[in-house]
Design a protein around this motif. Sequence first.
Motif, PDB file in Angstrom:
ATOM      1  N   UNK A  13      37.725  46.839  42.063  1.00  0.00           N
ATOM      2  CA  UNK A  13      37.798  46.571  43.048  1.00  0.00           C
ATOM      3  C   UNK A  13      39.695  46.545  43.520  1.00  0.00           C
ATOM      4  N   UNK A  14      40.155  46.485  42.096  1.00  0.00           N
ATOM      5  CA  UNK A  14      41.340  45.714  42.662  1.00  0.00           C
ATOM      6  C   UNK A  14      42.008  44.052  43.555  1.00  0.00           C
ATOM      7  N   UNK A  15      40.897  43.145  43.216  1.00  0.00           N
ATOM      8  CA  UNK A  15      40.598  42.224  43.526  1.00  0.00           C
ATOM      9  C   UNK A  15      42.006  41.281  43.525  1.00  0.00           C
ATOM     10  N   UNK A  16      42.140  40.831  42.445  1.00  0.00           N
ATOM     11  CA  UNK A  16      43.229  39.936  41.921  1.00  0.00           C
ATOM     12  C   UNK A  16      44.773  40.311  41.886  1.00  0.00           C
ATOM     13  N   UNK A  43      42.388  37.759  50.949  1.00  0.00           N
ATOM     14  CA  UNK A  43      41.925  38.987  51.032  1.00  0.00           C
ATOM     15  C   UNK A  43      41.283  37.764  49.346  1.00  0.00           C
ATOM     16  N   UNK A  44      41.955  37.519  48.706  1.00  0.00           N
ATOM     17  CA  UNK A  44      41.598  36.940  47.703  1.00  0.00           C
ATOM     18  C   UNK A  44      40.586  35.929  47.821  1.00  0.00           C
ATOM     19  N   UNK A  45      40.867  34.836  48.639  1.00  0.00           N
ATOM     20  CA  UNK A  45      39.398  33.751  48.999  1.00  0.00           C
ATOM     21  C   UNK A  45      38.466  34.255  50.255  1.00  0.00           C
ATOM     22  N   UNK A  46      39.090  35.610  50.790  1.00  0.00           N
ATOM     23  CA  UNK A  46      37.706  35.800  51.396  1.00  0.00           C
ATOM     24  C   UNK A  46      36.553  36.437  50.575  1.00  0.00           C
ATOM     25  N   UNK A  47      37.465  36.922  49.504  1.00  0.00           N
ATOM     26  CA  UNK A  47      35.781  37.327  48.766  1.00  0.00           C
ATOM     27  C   UNK A  47      35.675  36.663  47.793  1.00  0.00           C
TER      28      UNK A  47
END
Length: 351
Positions: free
Chosen positions: A62-65, A71-75
């Motif tokens: 998902x390319x979270x990084x 967005x990273x914190x929520x994930x």
Amino acid sequence: MKKIPIFWPVQILGWLCYYVIVSFLYLSIAPRILPNFLLVGGMEVICLILITSILRFIIIRLGILQKRLSGQIIFLFVSAIIVSLINTICSQAIDVFFKVPSRSAHKESLLFLVWVGNFAIILIWNLLYFAYHYVVKSNKEILDKARLESVVKELQLKTIKAHINPHFIFNALNSIRYLVDENPDQARYAITELSKLLRSSMHAENISTTRLSSEIEIVQSYLELEKIRFEERLEVKWSLAPAAYDFQVPPMMLQTLVENSIKHGISHQIEGGVIEISATAQNNILHLRIENTGKLVLREKSDSFGIKSTRNRLQLLFGDQASFSIYQSDHDTVVVDIKIPAIEHEITANP
């Protein structure tokens, strides 16, 4: 051979350490040891390895990084909640499979405590994983920036040097042209001196700094050429401290500044003038000073090729540790002052 990502040895070793620590604590303080405890604990750790590995795959897919920090914190928190629920279900399934007796009369409260424990474990895993990649990304950006600055600096230095040599050769040939018809012997001598200079300038293509003593030899050959042209109108004075000879300076820098002094100073004086070159060293700082007869024109101060190239190279090579100034010291004397910090070795340009 394909290199194994560092994730896998760290992932497996980390969970094995977790298994050993939890087992040791349980065996040390538990009043009653449950049957098949080590086997059940091993199966739960295997589940954790599989679940967190799948979580890593999802993060990459998902390319979270690459997303924004928010967005990273929520994930990070949402995935910890979901994955801990899945792991709790797996733990209960393992307990049922191995017929592990319930550790509490209140099964619902026990499940909640197991989920809280799993949530804390997954959250810590997430924090470690994201923190590691944040540090790696930051270090890579710093390294890429440093490499880019190095490439840009080298290109700028090469551009400056590419202008210095044709500029210098043109002026030297222009000086010899006056002698060809008037004094052929002196013209031949001047060509010999020019060949020495060309040899030195070819060496300067491959380096970013050179010893001051080498620069002085180049300037001496150059001034021999100019003395043939100006005859008695040019007087040169040297004041060089032996301690200054080993300092590293940009190649052809001194020559371009002396050339600048003659072009904008001596050549405009009917009776000629004097160039005085001095070099001293103190507290690991080289102090170069060039004085010449003449007037400092405002346009010359900002537009002269020798001055611009010197300023640029000093800034690129030494940053704020070096300084350059040019000013009118009295009615008919212009002074160039340069300070350069000591460096241990010659800087070689990349091919």
